[in-house]
Enzyme design. Structure first.
Site, PDB file in Angstrom:
ATOM      1  N   ARG A   1     -15.247  -7.049   3.384  1.00  0.00           N
ATOM      2  CA  ARG A   1     -15.274  -5.808   2.522  1.00  0.00           C
ATOM      3  C   ARG A   1     -14.925  -6.081   1.107  1.00  0.00           C
ATOM      4  NH1 ARG A   1     -15.091  -5.385   7.553  1.00  0.00           N
ATOM      5  NH2 ARG A   1     -15.995  -3.384   8.588  1.00  0.00           N
TER       6      ARG A   1
ATOM      7  N   CYS B   1      -5.025  -3.838   0.889  1.00  0.00           N
ATOM      8  CA  CYS B   1      -5.549  -4.002   2.100  1.00  0.00           C
ATOM      9  C   CYS B   1      -4.268  -4.324   3.142  1.00  0.00           C
ATOM     10  CB  CYS B   1      -5.842  -5.674   1.893  1.00  0.00           C
ATOM     11  SG  CYS B   1      -6.595  -5.923   3.624  1.00  0.00           S
TER      12      CYS B   1
ATOM     13  N   ASP C   1       0.840  -6.503  15.256  1.00  0.00           N
ATOM     14  CA  ASP C   1       1.170  -6.313  16.498  1.00  0.00           C
ATOM     15  C   ASP C   1       2.024  -5.199  16.701  1.00  0.00           C
ATOM     16  OD1 ASP C   1      -0.071  -8.631  17.450  1.00  0.00           O
ATOM     17  OD2 ASP C   1       1.714  -9.767  17.305  1.00  0.00           O
ATOM     18  N   THR C   2       2.395  -4.427  15.610  1.00  0.00           N
ATOM     19  CA  THR C   2       3.325  -3.500  15.711  1.00  0.00           C
ATOM     20  C   THR C   2       2.687  -1.828  15.419  1.00  0.00           C
ATOM     21  OG1 THR C   2       4.109  -3.504  13.603  1.00  0.00           O
ATOM     22  CG2 THR C   2       5.360  -4.701  15.293  1.00  0.00           C
TER      23      THR C   2
ATOM     24  N   HIS D   1       3.414  -0.630  12.386  1.00  0.00           N
ATOM     25  CA  HIS D   1       3.266  -0.478  11.188  1.00  0.00           C
ATOM     26  C   HIS D   1       2.011  -0.433  10.399  1.00  0.00           C
ATOM     27  CE1 HIS D   1       4.867  -1.497   7.272  1.00  0.00           C
ATOM     28  NE2 HIS D   1       4.008  -2.509   6.780  1.00  0.00           N
TER      29      HIS D   1
ATOM     30  N   GLU E   1       3.630   1.872  -1.528  1.00  0.00           N
ATOM     31  CA  GLU E   1       4.102   2.083  -2.988  1.00  0.00           C
ATOM     32  C   GLU E   1       2.879   2.673  -3.936  1.00  0.00           C
ATOM     33  OE1 GLU E   1       6.492  -0.068  -0.660  1.00  0.00           O
ATOM     34  OE2 GLU E   1       4.756  -1.044  -1.401  1.00  0.00           O
TER      35      GLU E   1
ATOM     36  N   ALA F   1       0.758  -1.225   0.062  1.00  0.00           N
ATOM     37  CA  ALA F   1      -0.007  -0.056  -0.071  1.00  0.00           C
ATOM     38  C   ALA F   1       0.874   1.197  -0.072  1.00  0.00           C
ATOM     39  CB  ALA F   1      -1.022   0.137   0.999  1.00  0.00           C
TER      40      ALA F   1
ATOM     41  N   ASN G   1     -10.396   5.787  -3.242  1.00  0.00           N
ATOM     42  CA  ASN G   1      -9.241   4.942  -2.411  1.00  0.00           C
ATOM     43  C   ASN G   1      -9.998   3.708  -1.904  1.00  0.00           C
ATOM     44  OD1 ASN G   1      -7.670   4.090  -0.569  1.00  0.00           O
ATOM     45  ND2 ASN G   1      -7.365   6.050   0.817  1.00  0.00           N
TER      46      ASN G   1
ATOM     47  N   ILE H   1      -3.846  -5.079   7.164  1.00  0.00           N
ATOM     48  CA  ILE H   1      -4.371  -5.788   8.323  1.00  0.00           C
ATOM     49  C   ILE H   1      -3.625  -5.562   9.306  1.00  0.00           C
ATOM     50  CG2 ILE H   1      -5.008  -8.161   9.235  1.00  0.00           C
ATOM     51  CD1 ILE H   1      -5.318  -9.136   6.451  1.00  0.00           C
TER      52      ILE H   1
END
Length: 163
Positions: free
Chosen positions: A134, A87, A92-93, A95, A60, A58, A120, A89
């Site tokens: 979705r 997408c 745990d960070t 990011h 890029e 995403a 978008n 998802i």
């Protein structure tokens, strides 16, 4: 399935023959197929031709949009609308937050600075199950929604250009 909360747009300005660009992040192949199918169906129904560019993730997408839009214009075949699909998802960070916020911000910057009709369709979800709900055309069809948003903005741009 159409979202009952969303009223259909009434602007029927002719956009047939326009040219669209889809930039997709193929991080989740099967999910991406569903998003792409929804977007392509909307473009075809509106009479548009389209090109597809695939990027790794995403983050890029905005750079690829800018590069492709500039190259197409320089070659005398400008894109009339752009659809971003991907997408992200949650993990745990942080990011997730960085990718979600920065890709959306950069796409909005491109749309506003270049007056570019853009939809978008980058999903930002907590789970893969949410992503599938979705992505599927039979459920929330967010790929189709992104294409419809770009088409709506293209109609506005064309109608106001003629006014």
């Amino acid at each position: 399935m159409a979202d009952a909360r969303r009223a259909p747009l009434k602007d029927q300005t002719d956009i047939s023959g326009a040219r669209a660009l889809i930039v997709e992040a193929r991080f989740y192949d099967d999910l991406q197929d569903a998003l792409l199918d929804g977007a392509v169906a909307e473009l075809k129904a509106a009479g548009l031709t389209h090109d597809v560019i695939t990027v790794p993730g995403a983050l890029e997408i905005p750079a690829a949009v800018a590069i492709a839009v500039d190259a197409a214009a320089a070659n005398g075949k400008p894109y009339d609308a752009v659809i971003a699909l991907g997408c992200v998802i949650r993990g745990d960070t942080i990011h997730f937050e960085i990718v979600s916020q920065e890709s959306s911000r950069a796409l909005m910057d491109l749309a506003v600075s270049r007056k570019l009709p853009l939809g978008n369709g980058i999903l930002t979800v907590n789970t893969e199950a949410q992503a599938w709900a979705r992505a599927r055309a039979s459920e929330l069809n967010k790929g189709g929604d992104a294409a419809r948003a770009a088409l709506a903005m293209l109609r506005i741009k064309r109608r106001l250009a003629r006014a």
